[in-house]
Design a protein around this motif. Structure first.
Motif, PDB file in Angstrom:
ATOM      1  N   SER A  12       0.549  -1.398   0.009  1.00 43.86           N
ATOM      2  CA  SER A  12       0.288   0.027   0.213  1.00 43.86           C
ATOM      3  C   SER A  12       1.129   1.301  -0.253  1.00 43.86           C
ATOM      4  O   SER A  12       0.712   2.798  -0.716  1.00 43.86           O
ATOM      5  N   ASP A  13       1.982   1.588   1.054  1.00 44.81           N
ATOM      6  CA  ASP A  13       2.855   2.593   0.686  1.00 44.81           C
ATOM      7  C   ASP A  13       3.070   2.665  -0.840  1.00 44.81           C
ATOM      8  O   ASP A  13       3.696   4.222  -1.248  1.00 44.81           O
ATOM      9  N   LEU A  14       3.556   1.477  -1.656  1.00 42.95           N
ATOM     10  CA  LEU A  14       4.121   1.141  -2.809  1.00 42.95           C
ATOM     11  C   LEU A  14       3.204   2.128  -3.242  1.00 42.95           C
ATOM     12  O   LEU A  14       3.321   3.255  -4.308  1.00 42.95           O
ATOM     13  N   HIS A  15       1.829   2.085  -3.825  1.00 41.96           N
ATOM     14  CA  HIS A  15       0.962   2.428  -4.272  1.00 41.96           C
ATOM     15  C   HIS A  15       0.664   3.888  -3.958  1.00 41.96           C
ATOM     16  O   HIS A  15       0.273   4.313  -4.761  1.00 41.96           O
ATOM     17  N   ALA A  16       0.693   4.042  -2.691  1.00 40.25           N
ATOM     18  CA  ALA A  16       0.799   5.352  -2.636  1.00 40.25           C
ATOM     19  C   ALA A  16       1.771   5.894  -2.990  1.00 40.25           C
ATOM     20  O   ALA A  16       1.051   7.345  -3.412  1.00 40.25           O
TER      21      ALA A  16
END
Length: 162
Positions: A12-16
């Protein structure tokens, strides 16, 4: 030596980061050029979503402890093959020459060895004196060279588990 910590991104960090959401305040101060390139993030996302192990695909941020700033990134380029795992790393231009890349590469190699890798491979372009210095300081030994997929000749540097 500069005190750094590696912080592995979640999916989710990566997608953000890829979506450049406003909710990135948790990253703190991000030095220009410190985040892993988008192609690295997209490749990691695709591999994890395809069922590959997060440990070997999700990149790490290099965080300078005193400043609480993101100063670079590093990653594995997949799970070990025949005991060898390849790494990549980068530090923002304004933070180079301070030992950050060497500290991060040393910590990333320790993570690799703690998770079963027998060797760590770093490929460096022959004209990149700074990066050659980094791998040398970390104890890597030049093992040869090869022509990369993009046609660039790279030196191969290997560190074995001690």
């Amino acid at each position: 030596m500069t005190c750094i910590a590696l912080r592995q991104l979640s999916l989710s960090d990566l997608h953000a980061i890829l979506e450049q959401k406003d909710s990135l305040a948790w990253l703190g101060d991000i030095h220009s050029g410190a985040l892993p390139p988008a192609f690295v993030l997209r490749r990691a996302s695709a591999k994890v979503l395809a069922g590959e192990p997060e440990r070997w695909w999700l990149p790490f941020l290099i965080v300078e402890q005193g400043e609480r700033a993101v100063v670079g990134g590093c990653a594995f380029k997949g799970a070990p093959t025949h005991g060898r795992v390849e790494v990549l790393y980068g530090v923002s231009k304004t933070d180079r020459g301070r030992g950050i890349a060497s500290a991060a590469l040393g910590e990333l190699a320790a993570v690799a060895f703690a998770n079963g890798a027998a060797e760590v491979l770093a490929e460096v372009e022959p004209h990149n004196a700074g990066s050659i210095g980094v791998v040398r300081r970390c104890g890597f030994i030049r093992s040869g060279e090869r022509k990369a997929e993009d046609g660039v000749v790279v030196e191969q540097w290997v560190l074995g588990r001690s």
